[in-house]
Scaffold this motif. Structure first.
Motif, mmCIF file in Angstrom:
data_model
loop_
_atom_site.group_PDB
_atom_site.id
_atom_site.type_symbol
_atom_site.label_atom_id
_atom_site.label_comp_id
_atom_site.label_asym_id
_atom_site.label_seq_id
_atom_site.Cartn_x
_atom_site.Cartn_y
_atom_site.Cartn_z
ATOM 1 N N ALA A 70 -49.741 -0.911 11.003
ATOM 2 C CA ALA A 70 -48.824 -1.140 12.122
ATOM 3 C C ALA A 70 -48.296 0.219 12.562
ATOM 4 N N LYS A 71 -47.351 0.207 13.491
ATOM 5 C CA LYS A 71 -46.824 1.461 14.037
ATOM 6 C C LYS A 71 -45.380 1.677 13.589
ATOM 7 N N TYR A 72 -44.990 2.953 13.590
ATOM 8 C CA TYR A 72 -43.608 3.329 13.304
ATOM 9 C C TYR A 72 -42.973 3.899 14.567
ATOM 10 N N HIS A 73 -41.741 3.468 14.859
ATOM 11 C CA HIS A 73 -41.016 3.950 16.036
ATOM 12 C C HIS A 73 -39.653 4.500 15.612
ATOM 13 N N TYR A 74 -39.433 5.764 15.914
ATOM 14 C CA TYR A 74 -38.165 6.426 15.614
ATOM 15 C C TYR A 74 -37.236 6.273 16.815
ATOM 16 N N CYS A 75 -36.061 5.688 16.596
ATOM 17 C CA CYS A 75 -35.057 5.560 17.655
ATOM 18 C C CYS A 75 -33.833 6.396 17.295
ATOM 19 N N TYR A 76 -33.234 7.006 18.308
ATOM 20 C CA TYR A 76 -31.989 7.747 18.110
ATOM 21 C C TYR A 76 -30.821 6.900 18.585
ATOM 22 N N CYS A 77 -29.773 6.770 17.749
ATOM 23 C CA CYS A 77 -28.564 6.033 18.117
ATOM 24 C C CYS A 77 -27.678 6.938 18.958
ATOM 25 N N THR A 78 -27.562 6.646 20.228
ATOM 26 C CA THR A 78 -26.814 7.528 21.121
ATOM 27 C C THR A 78 -25.339 7.638 20.748
ATOM 28 N N ASN A 93 -39.225 14.918 21.306
ATOM 29 C CA ASN A 93 -40.068 14.630 20.145
ATOM 30 C C ASN A 93 -40.729 13.245 20.215
ATOM 31 N N ASP A 94 -40.873 12.701 21.439
ATOM 32 C CA ASP A 94 -41.554 11.419 21.625
ATOM 33 C C ASP A 94 -40.906 10.320 20.777
ATOM 34 N N ILE A 95 -39.634 10.078 21.024
ATOM 35 C CA ILE A 95 -38.912 9.040 20.292
ATOM 36 C C ILE A 95 -38.349 8.021 21.280
ATOM 37 N N HIS A 96 -37.619 7.066 20.741
ATOM 38 C CA HIS A 96 -37.007 6.010 21.531
ATOM 39 C C HIS A 96 -35.505 6.040 21.274
ATOM 40 N N ILE A 97 -34.744 5.218 21.989
ATOM 41 C CA ILE A 97 -33.298 5.272 21.811
ATOM 42 C C ILE A 97 -32.705 3.882 21.621
ATOM 43 N N VAL A 134 -35.949 1.048 24.765
ATOM 44 C CA VAL A 134 -34.488 1.141 24.820
ATOM 45 C C VAL A 134 -33.968 -0.114 24.124
ATOM 46 N N ILE A 135 -33.508 0.072 22.887
ATOM 47 C CA ILE A 135 -33.005 -1.035 22.077
ATOM 48 C C ILE A 135 -31.511 -1.167 22.344
ATOM 49 N N CYS A 136 -31.082 -2.331 22.847
ATOM 50 C CA CYS A 136 -29.683 -2.498 23.267
ATOM 51 C C CYS A 136 -28.923 -3.360 22.259
ATOM 52 N N ASN A 137 -28.111 -2.688 21.459
ATOM 53 C CA ASN A 137 -27.303 -3.358 20.451
ATOM 54 C C ASN A 137 -25.880 -3.565 20.956
#
Length: 462
Positions: free
Chosen positions: A75-83, A98-102, A128-131
């Motif tokens: 499977a794939k790994y996705h690095y997200c940064y918590c703004t 660095n080709d990441i997500h947020i 864009v993960i919205c918590n």
């Protein structure tokens, strides 16, 4: 007799470290001459060392790549940064290179996303993960992102949010569900206020998502307040989460991702010891083992690292102004700023940071306390929560002493109210950015000058 500050450090810690070394009796941080910064910009001073952000992102990516290979994890790994850890543009620009997500937490976060999209820093395929708990403005902004074609995954936090989202957009979209994890026994409450309880998630999916043609369940979101730790509590909660994932996956073919949140610790001491690689190997192997036993495909893994991304890039430098001998035992070294203003985590939740002298390492040391400029009794700093003193080179009126606090890059500016009204009107210090050019040479620039009285008086309505 070993009475010098350098002797104390050498006999107490492993020194030098990958970040710190001594050169000509002065402290270096990642090869940066900190006293040269003081001479150029003065003190108090805040700084952000941007390359450390990219360094930590790529370290984590490497650990997950290695763990996937060891476990034969398909499977794939996705690095997200918590703004929320730091919303500053220079931080987001560096992280997104660095080709990441947020991951976002509130309505105004989406305005930042829109700014970064306009500059090409965020693409439509960026997750864009919205918590967070969502109400009108946040819902509207998320819907606008979905309508724009953004790869936006709102994480459902309560039973009403899905209806609010489907009312706000006519487009089909992916969604996630946050698990309301159970807290450690020492907490004042049993279950996190965030998310939906373990026992209720399956029914929530069946009644609100499975029958809704507009929504596909993409992700199960798992996060515990204490972060990722190698203890029975963490592994128990992870396995409870995996049970829910397996149950959902068997009836929901669109579910293909597991978000294990964040909470990687950062160095708060020169004796910090955390085996990141082991933890990642173990997490990946346990996820694979549980999925293989249940005969379901392993999920893509998302992480949301905030403090780990930006924390170790930040620092604060102060000058010791004066020493007050309050009794026969207590010497107070007074700094030229306020801990309440500049390091609010240190007094609000007793958070510790690495603290070292910048100069005079080869002189004798003494036991002191550190006090800030405000008239508040809480404006002080301890080396540890239960030890009311620290050690620094002896104070001499004619020999200026400078001290640095390191790995302060996460949350301090947000909690302190950057550029706002500070306790006792102690101004926010000058803030500089440190980067390296294509040849590795250090370059610095001023991000913000020290806060002025005019700025504060304007806020106060004068």
């Amino acid at each position: 007799m070993n009475t010098k500050y350098i002797d104390l450090i050498n006999q107490t810690y492993y020194f030098p470290t990958e970040e710190f070394e001594l050169k000509d009796d002065q402290l270096q941080f990642h090869g940066i001459d900190l006293m040269a910064l003081v001479e150029q910009y003065g003190a108090p001073l805040k700084f952000t060392y941007l390359p450390k952000i990219s360094d930590n992102i790529n370290r984590a990516k490497g650990w997950f790549d290695s763990a996937f290979a060891k476990a034969d994890y398909k499977a794939k790994y996705h690095y997200c940064y918590c703004t929320k850890s730091s919303h500053f543009k220079h931080v987001l620009d560096e992280a997104l290179s660095n080709d990441i997500h947020i991951e976002t937490s509130s309505a105004f976060d989406i305005n930042i996303v829109n700014k970064l999209k306009a500059e090409g820093k965020i693409k439509n395929d960026t997750f864009v993960i919205c918590n967070g708990f969502k109400r009108e403005q946040y819902i509207e902004n998320i819907a606008a992102l979905i309508n724009s074609g953004q790869n936006c995954v709102p994480i459902i936090d309560n039973y009403e949010e899905l209806t609010l989202l489907t009312d706000a957009t006519s487009k089909r979209f992916n969604a996630g569900i946050r698990i309301a994890s159970e807290e450690e026994p020492k907490f004042e409450f049993y279950t996190s206020r965030l998310g939906i309880g373990y026992k209720n998630i399956l029914n929530f999916y069946k009644t609100q998502i499975a029958t809704n043609d507009q929504v596909d369940l993409k992700m199960l979101h798992f996060f515990i307040n204490t972060g990722i730790r190698d203890n029975a509590y963490y592994w128990n909660e992870l396995h409870k989460c995996l049970k829910v994932y397996i149950s959902l996956k068997k009836i929901c073919p669109t579910l293909d991702s597991l978000n294990i949140g964040g909470g990687f610790p950062i160095k708060n001491s020169l004796v910090f010891d955390f085996d990141y690689e082991y933890m990642i190997d173990e997490i990946v192997s346990q996820i694979k083992q549980v999925c293989d036993e249940a005969k379901v495909d392993v999920p893509h893994i998302f992480t949301e690292f905030g403090s780990f991304t930006v924390g170790e890039s930040g620092g604060a430098i102060y000058k010791v102004l004066y020493q007050k001998q309050q009794n026969d035992r207590e010497k107070w070294n007074m700094i030229n700023s306020s801990f309440i203003t500049t390091l609010p985590d240190s007094w609000a939740i007793n958070k510790r940071f690495i603290m070292l002298s910048l100069n005079r390492w080869k002189e004798e040391y003494e036991r002191v306390l550190l006090g800030g400029l405000t008239c508040d009794s809480d404006d002080y700093y301890n080396s540890e929560q239960n030890i009311n003193a620290i050690y620094l080179p002896k104070y001499h009126k004619d020999k200026p002493l400078y001290i640095g606090f390191f790995n302060t890059g996460a949350y301090q500016e947000s909690i302190g109210g950057y550029g706002g009204i500070q306790h006792c009107l102690i101004p926010a210090p000058k803030h500089i950015l440190i980067d390296r050019d294509e040849n590795g040479a250090i370059k610095t620039s001023v991000f913000k000058e020290q806060q002025t009285s005019e700025h504060m008086l304007d806020i106060l309505g004068y």
